[in-house]
Design a protein around this motif. Structure first.
Motif, PDB file in Angstrom:
ATOM      1  N   THR A 103       0.842  -1.194   0.000  1.00  0.00           N
ATOM      2  CA  THR A 103       0.000   0.000   0.000  1.00  0.00           C
ATOM      3  C   THR A 103       0.878   1.245   0.000  1.00  0.00           C
ATOM      4  O   THR A 103       2.078   1.170   0.296  1.00  0.00           O
ATOM      5  CB  THR A 103      -0.898   0.048   1.249  1.00  0.00           C
ATOM      6  N   SER A 121       0.897   3.593   2.137  1.00  0.00           N
ATOM      7  CA  SER A 121       1.424   3.820   3.487  1.00  0.00           C
ATOM      8  C   SER A 121       2.699   3.015   3.708  1.00  0.00           C
ATOM      9  O   SER A 121       3.688   3.519   4.264  1.00  0.00           O
ATOM     10  CB  SER A 121       0.379   3.415   4.528  1.00  0.00           C
ATOM     11  N   SER A 157      -3.554   0.213   6.195  1.00  0.00           N
ATOM     12  CA  SER A 157      -4.128   1.134   5.212  1.00  0.00           C
ATOM     13  C   SER A 157      -5.052   0.356   4.288  1.00  0.00           C
ATOM     14  O   SER A 157      -5.439  -0.762   4.602  1.00  0.00           O
ATOM     15  CB  SER A 157      -3.019   1.875   4.465  1.00  0.00           C
ATOM     16  N   THR A 158      -5.433   0.970   3.193  1.00  0.00           N
ATOM     17  CA  THR A 158      -6.461   0.453   2.299  1.00  0.00           C
ATOM     18  C   THR A 158      -6.321  -1.055   2.040  1.00  0.00           C
ATOM     19  O   THR A 158      -5.339  -1.496   1.464  1.00  0.00           O
ATOM     20  CB  THR A 158      -6.393   1.224   0.968  1.00  0.00           C
ATOM     21  N   PRO A 159      -7.316  -1.831   2.450  1.00  0.00           N
ATOM     22  CA  PRO A 159      -7.227  -3.281   2.221  1.00  0.00           C
ATOM     23  C   PRO A 159      -7.341  -3.618   0.736  1.00  0.00           C
ATOM     24  O   PRO A 159      -7.993  -2.904  -0.028  1.00  0.00           O
ATOM     25  CB  PRO A 159      -8.418  -3.837   3.015  1.00  0.00           C
ATOM     26  N   HIS A 160      -6.711  -4.719   0.363  1.00  0.00           N
ATOM     27  CA  HIS A 160      -6.734  -5.193  -1.027  1.00  0.00           C
ATOM     28  C   HIS A 160      -8.059  -5.924  -1.264  1.00  0.00           C
ATOM     29  O   HIS A 160      -8.154  -7.137  -1.093  1.00  0.00           O
ATOM     30  CB  HIS A 160      -5.546  -6.110  -1.267  1.00  0.00           C
ATOM     31  N   PRO A 206     -10.454  -1.118  -5.933  1.00  0.00           N
ATOM     32  CA  PRO A 206     -10.335  -0.851  -4.495  1.00  0.00           C
ATOM     33  C   PRO A 206      -9.194  -1.638  -3.858  1.00  0.00           C
ATOM     34  O   PRO A 206      -9.154  -2.858  -3.950  1.00  0.00           O
ATOM     35  CB  PRO A 206     -11.697  -1.296  -3.948  1.00  0.00           C
ATOM     36  N   GLY A 207      -8.295  -0.918  -3.226  1.00  0.00           N
ATOM     37  CA  GLY A 207      -7.162  -1.574  -2.586  1.00  0.00           C
ATOM     38  C   GLY A 207      -6.135  -2.102  -3.565  1.00  0.00           C
ATOM     39  O   GLY A 207      -5.341  -2.987  -3.227  1.00  0.00           O
ATOM     40  N   SER A 252      -5.455  -8.708  -6.913  1.00  0.00           N
ATOM     41  CA  SER A 252      -5.466  -7.255  -7.049  1.00  0.00           C
ATOM     42  C   SER A 252      -4.549  -6.813  -8.189  1.00  0.00           C
ATOM     43  O   SER A 252      -4.824  -5.816  -8.866  1.00  0.00           O
ATOM     44  CB  SER A 252      -5.044  -6.603  -5.728  1.00  0.00           C
TER      45      SER A 252
END
Lengths: 401, 401
Positions: A95, A97, B271-274, A223-224, A277
């Motif tokens: 991510t 972060s 942070s943003t989950p996958h 998303p993600g 992903s």
């Protein structure tokens, strides 16, 4: 400009065909592509292929057969041109972060005599939080590790500066060249956060020491979707990845007891990539390889300028007035911003709200039309005229339904 | 035991119906479920739903509408019973390597007067690499940060011990209760790595301070599925997440400048989950909620015992001889292990090889039958009889084709 003029602009828009590559729900003008990009039509089939063909049929063999193992580097090379980077300079995964943590920690290791991290108060908060966590881990102020605000303008004892190219709230472009030059002149390194610029404008990352960014906003990877980390070639031999997982090892399948970094940017890969992903990112990059970025930026500036013109002075502009000084977003201020945005969404125009009073509207040039901008601005003015939120009435209605 | 007897065991196997829930290619006996679990039939539709319905139709609204934002906690609660944990004790996301970093760093912060990390040389190498990176970040031996091998048996100055419940190479179960008790008696904390035990046997994590594990092996959540991190309730108030991203913040959408940890295990979300990878985990958990773990362990031990019996003394057993002392895997040694495994895969029996000489066979009790074990052992003996690898000939043939 009236709606017919907008339709004429759409008819001659050189990017107009890209809109057909996205799934856009009927009755919605989606101005949140700066938060989560829309679904490309090709993505569902690409993800299905990874699940059913690659995983289902090849099972563990997919790591080699389907290229999963190298995906952090192969997608990095595909993404690189979007930020002005070359092959072998970008690794994808994890991510933003975590990439911030890796980049800032690597910079600290490259400047061992310095302990100050400068972070822009306008950065997205997670950037601050991650460097706060890192500074705390290293011992905090007691050991000289300090997170200082960029606004103090003091780099003389800084190891590293962390700067977003575009402000997530206001859409303002920071003066990245000036801050970069000042940081370098003071002996500091710089990490750019490109979350709100990649896919919205041309980026030339070559002046940065490190850069990070996400792929789920303008890049439409879902998303993600995994983040990216750029490491300038001049640092690749010396830079250390403190999150030194096995996918960054020179020979991960030798299962050696000690970490030995891979050559090049691969050392910043951490561990098993999130393959499903990545599949959606691959589908998004299939589009981006055909996108002329100068046209994206030109249309982006035209769209934001049109929206600002049409809204006029009904709302305070939180973004810079000059389109060239903005990213692909317009932010407006309203003291009842939250209920105004809820009312607007009820009328089919989707923006978002950022506390305390910011209405954000992102304009993704691949799928937003001039006519959409016209209709969004018109609807916003209508909602304001209805004053549904007056004296908190709309907010109250929302709260009880 | 002959093949008919194996078929009889399969016919009365109380877990037999679960096999139908997985996609298993024709002509393949898949004994690599300890590396990447097979695809559940329900997964493709669950992932399609996330891509097309949740992302495609709800767009950014999916964060609330589709529960994406809370998925690290909701999937954690669903997974918790598999490791003997309760609600609010497990957070899902990122990778095992990153979870190791979080857990070990948190333990170091809870034992500030100590700087030694004890890591088992039999741990999967990435566990070592991550703690080496952490120790190096903190200043390494110059500042007293040392990674010591568990084999030294010395915990008196240790802050934290990192131990895998099941050895990834040999499948040997470590004496987790004894090491845990010794670590605690010496004032150290302990982190369990459950990658090779979750989904293969009953686990009671309550004696651990922290635990980590992956979901893509026996849990069948797909390539690069998110990892999990358990935080014992007794540490939740004091434990710090040094990877302090915004999803671990008490109020992430307040966009405060300073990190303020959420209550409970949520603070370890980064942070943003996958989200796409989480969708496949959700599908896998739909199965696991119906699985009686004691039956899984009983069948697992029966399968590995049968395989060992059928192979006999033709290959050196690298795993413990007692099924109760193994995970759900059998490891055999052969000096030409790599070409032997390649030949075996050519004959439809899929295991894997771990340098220098280990042939690994994982037996996932949800989809491996007694008859599969019989056929795999028979094929292995046939391949050995053909001695294709004699004088390196098979290896040579592989190398040139």
């Amino acid at each position: 400009m009236d709606r017919d003029q907008c339709l004429a602009l759409d008819a001659e828009d050189p990017l107009r065909a890209f809109r057909d590559e996205f799934v856009l729900p009927d009755g919605v003008i989606y101005l949140v592509g700066n938060s989560l990009g829309a679904l490309p039509r090709r993505t569902a089939e690409r993800v299905r292929r990874t699940v059913e063909d690659e995983w289902g049929r090849h099972l563990v063999g997919g790591w080699n057969h389907s290229g999963w193992y190298d995906q952090p580097l192969t997608t990095g090379d595909r993404l690189a041109p979007l930020i002005g980077a070359g092959p072998g300079q970008v690794v994808v995964g994890n991510t933003t972060s975590i990439a911030v943590f890796q980049a800032v920690a690597a910079a600290l290791k490259l400047r061992p005599e310095r302990r100050v991290i400068v972070s822009d108060a306008r950065n997205f908060p997670t950037d601050h939080y991650m460097v706060q966590g890192l500074a705390g881990l290293l011992g905090g102020p007691e050991r000289g590790y300090e997170v200082r605000d960029l606004a103090e303008g003091r780099f003389d004892d800084a190891a590293v500066v962390l700067l977003s190219e575009v402000d997530y709230r206001t859409g303002a472009r920071q003066d990245v060249p000036a801050v970069t030059a000042a940081a370098h002149a003071a002996g500091a390194l710089i990490v750019w956060d490109l979350c709100h610029s990649v896919g919205a404008m041309e980026v030339d990352v070559s002046a940065a020491d490190f850069a990070v960014g996400c792929t789920y906003k303008y890049l439409n990877a879902g998303p993600g979707a995994p983040a990216f980390l750029y490491v300038n070639p001049r640092h690749q031999a010396a830079a250390e990845n403190v999150l030194s997982g096995w996918h960054g090892h020179a020979e991960p399948f030798a299962f050696e007891p000690g970490f030995r970094p891979a050559e090049g940017v691969r050392r910043f890969a951490v561990s098993t990539p999130h393959v499903l992903s990545f599949a959606a990112l691959e589908a998004a990059l299939d589009i981006w390889e055909r996108v002329p970025m100068p046209l994206v930026r030109a249309k982006s500036m035209a769209l934001t300028a049109l929206f600002v013109d049409l809204v006029g002075d009904r709302l305070e502009l939180a973004s810079p007035a000059d389109p060239a000084a903005r990213g692909s977003q317009v932010s407006l201020r309203h003291p009842d911003g939250y209920p105004v945005m809820r009312a607007l969404i009820d009328h089919g125009v989707h923006g978002d709200f950022r506390a305390p009073d910011i209405l954000r509207f992102g304009f993704a040039p691949l799928y937003i039309r001039y006519a959409d901008v016209h209709d969004a601005a018109t609807t916003l003015l209508e909602v304001l005229d209805k004053e549904l939120w007056k004296d908190g009435q709309y907010a109250t209605r929302l709260a009880v339904t």
